[in-house]
Design an enzyme around this catalytic site. Structure first.
Site, PDB file in Angstrom:
ATOM      1  CG  HIS A  10      39.870  37.053  42.121  1.00 37.68           C
ATOM      2  ND1 HIS A  10      39.238  37.368  40.944  1.00 37.68           N
ATOM      3  CD2 HIS A  10      39.307  35.889  42.544  1.00 37.68           C
ATOM      4  CE1 HIS A  10      38.332  36.445  40.672  1.00 37.68           C
ATOM      5  NE2 HIS A  10      38.353  35.537  41.631  1.00 37.68           N
ATOM      6  CE1 TYR A  40      37.692  38.876  44.189  1.00 37.93           C
ATOM      7  CE2 TYR A  40      37.658  40.674  45.771  1.00 37.93           C
ATOM      8  CZ  TYR A  40      37.831  40.220  44.478  1.00 37.93           C
ATOM      9  OH  TYR A  40      38.145  41.101  43.486  1.00 37.93           O
ATOM     10  CG  HIS A 119      39.598  37.245  37.567  1.00 38.47           C
ATOM     11  ND1 HIS A 119      39.382  38.569  37.875  1.00 38.47           N
ATOM     12  CD2 HIS A 119      38.507  36.849  36.876  1.00 38.47           C
ATOM     13  CE1 HIS A 119      38.200  38.933  37.381  1.00 38.47           C
ATOM     14  NE2 HIS A 119      37.660  37.916  36.773  1.00 38.47           N
ATOM     15  CE  LYS A 125      37.718  41.550  34.691  1.00 36.55           C
ATOM     16  NZ  LYS A 125      37.282  42.622  35.522  1.00 36.55           N
ATOM     17  CB  CYS A 127      42.884  40.164  38.053  1.00 38.98           C
ATOM     18  SG  CYS A 127      42.310  39.419  39.589  1.00 38.98           S
TER      19      CYS A 127
END
Length: 138
Positions: A10, A40, A119, A125, A127
């Protein structure tokens, strides 16, 4: 120890050139999302230092539907200076630290490199704002 079979990378979705800490990210996750801790397991600062987040033996809160059996790694950055545009803002130190951390975790947990994901492979996304498959699964 909990069984782990994949790593998900991420970004913190913060503007390039700005430093953020585990404590700040934890605060966003706890106060903003109502989680019990940072989502995380590891956070990589812009200087390349690797910091512990959520206890590795606890299931993370970083990728919907994929937290069980995974380790979440986040690097600080991921947005251009405007704070809106996705961008690979990793410093050379972050790239080196990320590579070393992934290598160590793959060895420690017996994770195949094909089980290292971004991710964005599980959610709509940008990310982590770089191609994880190209960098880690080649």
């Amino acid at each position: 120890m909990r069984p782990v079979n994949k790593i998900i990378i991420h970004c913190s979705a913060t503007p390039e050139g700005r430093d953020y800490t585990v404590a700040q990210i934890r605060d966003w996750h706890v106060k903003g999302n109502g989680w019990k801790d940072i989502g995380y397991h590891f956070v990589i600062y812009r200087d390349g230092t690797v910091h512990a987040g959520r206890d590795i033996n606890q299931i993370g809160a970083h990728t919907t539907g994929q937290n069980t059996g995974s380790i979440g790694i986040c690097y600080v950055g991921g947005l251009a200076a405007d704070g809106k545009t996705p961008k690979d803002t990793r410093t050379d130190a972050q790239k080196k630290a990320l590579r070393a951390l992934v290598d160590r975790l793959c060895q420690q947990y017996g994770i195949n490199r094909r089980q290292v994901y971004g991710h964005n492979e599980f959610a709509a996304k940008a990310c982590p704002c770089f191609d994880v498959k190209k960098e880690f699964r080649v």
